[in-house]
Scaffold this active site. Structure first.
Site, short mmCIF file in Angstrom:
data_model
loop_
_atom_site.label_atom_id
_atom_site.label_comp_id
_atom_site.label_asym_id
_atom_site.label_seq_id
_atom_site.Cartn_x
_atom_site.Cartn_y
_atom_site.Cartn_z
N CYS A 81 0.95 -1.04 -0.40
CA CYS A 81 -0.11 0.19 -0.21
C CYS A 81 1.28 0.99 0.18
CB CYS A 81 -1.22 -0.02 1.07
SG CYS A 81 -0.53 1.33 2.99
N CYS A 84 1.36 3.06 2.74
CA CYS A 84 2.49 2.29 3.94
C CYS A 84 3.87 2.23 3.36
CB CYS A 84 2.20 0.75 3.80
SG CYS A 84 0.79 0.67 4.47
#
Ligand SMILES: [Zn+2]
Ligand SMILES: [Zn+2]
Length: 446
Positions: A81, A84
């Protein structure tokens, strides 16, 4: 430069592909997907992604008792992600700078859904702050900048003081580079020998290169189809015998080796002169076409630039062997192929072999354990740090070697980073950024 372009942070703002999805299902599906085809699960989400949502009655888990009584920062995210990925280098920096003061833990909730459940998070990334006794003090959802994390700790009453270990850096050269422009190779920044100079004519002016080899690296860094098609015709090499410029495509070449067994390429207008040199210096004759074929045979598996195997990092991907034109590019192969890799690279000071393996986008093994990276960077007007290119990136077996090397290179600027940080910088690149990595225009032209 890190072989990469700048990181556009526009990702955070993209509303277009918000991946808020039914939580548990996604976690399980993602975990299966990861096993089957890691390349498929590029997270589309530019905003925090839905994570496991356990029963609301279930209290958030207390952290397991920390080994040492240290304040602890737990980041729950996933390798794929985007916010992230942006957290990863920040966590690496905190880990390095606050060793012995703060414990930093990353948990991939797609790879390890049970752990995610235990913390009772709603989205990824989520950062949870624990005091030294293991009591949760605060949690934050979404991307959290390093300064904001440190400010939050302070606000929570946890003081670390100055970071234990400021990473070594040198942002201003120890000595200015006083060489005239025509004496500096545009590609490798090395000295230009007037007998092997190559001039690439562009509509922005002439580009001076130290050798046909640096010309072919430049050629493989071009992106404009029209420029590529006419590049060879716009190139002049220097006649070794007379020092005069001449069209590259018409020249005769003598391919040899220098005292250090590095490939050399000498150009000649006159074939007889090339033969004469061959009889005294050795080597093989070649025309432009054969030279091009040889020069373009080895390519960087990250940025696609031409390289000589003796200069490149060796990258193993499954049973295949590939090249990274610099150590940072070698790490980038993991990002480009979305696969685990093993990299072998020489210490830039001593030539000792440095070896590392990645598993699921993290550094899993490092030999020796003390390996550090030098990210060649310079400050642009406005303060932004940009990479200084593939020729200015290096790995070292330890920080000592790095510092010695920097001493020996008074014009070098950049900073010491961990291999984990270097890998994280690559893993957060989008496929579009990877496709432009190390291309002319991204690498700052001088
Ligand atoms: Zn060069
Ligand atoms: Zn490369």
């Amino acid at each position: 430069m890190y072989g990469t372009g700048e990181i556009k942070k526009t990702g955070m703002g993209f509303g277009a592909k918000i991946g808020i999805v039914a939580a548990l299902l996604v976690v399980v599906a993602a975990a299966l997907f990861v096993k089957n085809n890691r390349a498929e699960i590029k997270a589309e989400a530019a905003s925090p992604v839905a994570a496991a949502t356990p029963d609301a009655k279930q209290p958030p888990a207390q952290a397991e008792t920390p080994k040492a009584a240290l304040p602890r920062l737990v980041d729950l995210g996933a390798g794929k992600c985007i916010p992230c990925k942006m957290m990863a280098p920040i966590l690496e920096e905190l880990k390095m700078e606050y060793t012995g003061k703060m414990e930093v833990v990353f948990i991939d909730v797609w790879e390890n859904p049970d752990a995610g459940m235990k913390y009772g998070i709603n989205i990824i990334p989520t950062q949870i702050f624990y005091d030294a006794a293991g009591k949760e003090l605060f949690r934050h959802e979404g991307f959290f900048a390093k300064e904001d994390i440190l400010a939050k700790w302070k606000e929570l009453g946890v003081e670390f003081g100055a970071s234990e270990k400021q990473a070594f850096s040198r942002l201003e050269p120890a000595q200015p580079d006083t060489r005239p422009v025509e004496a500096i190779c545009y590609m490798c920044d090395g000295d230009v020998n007037p007998k092997t100079r190559v001039m690439l004519k562009t509509n922005k002016g002439d580009v001076c290169l130290c050798s046909p080899h640096c010309y072919f690296i430049t050629y493989t860094s071009l992106t404009d189809k029209v420029e590529i098609a006419s590049s060879h015709e716009r190139t002049q090499v220097t006649d070794w015998a007379t020092g005069q410029p001449m069209a590259a495509v018409n020249a005769h070449f003598l391919l040899g080796q220098d005292e250090r067994h590095r490939p050399t390429v000498k150009a000649f207008a006159d074939k007889a002169a090339a033969e004469k040199e061959m009889h005294s210096a050795g080597g093989n004759l070649s025309d432009w076409k054969a030279l091009e074929e040889k020069e373009l045979a080895n390519r960087c598996a990250f940025c696609d630039r031409a390289n000589y195997p003796e200069d490149a990092a060796r990258v193993k991907v499954e049973s295949l062997s590939a090249w990274g034109c610099c150590p940072m590019c070698a790490l980038g192969v993991a990002a480009r192929l979305q696969k685990d890799i093993t990299v072998e690279q020489r210490d830039a000071l001593t030539g000792e072999i440095v070896r590392l393996t990645t598993i699921n986008d993290s550094v899993a093994a490092l030999e020796p354990k003390t390996v550090v990276a030098w990210a060649g960077q310079k400050k642009y007007p406005g303060g932004k740090m940009v990479s200084t290119g593939c020729f200015k990136q290096a790995f070292f077996v330890n920080e000592d070697n790095l510092r010695k090397w920097v001493e020996l290179h008074p014009t070098a600027t950049g900073k010491q980073i961990t291999i984990g940080q270097a890998l994280a910088e690559k893993m957060k690149l989008t496929p579009e950024q990877i496709s432009m990595a190390c291309k002319i225009g991204e690498c700052a032209p001088r």
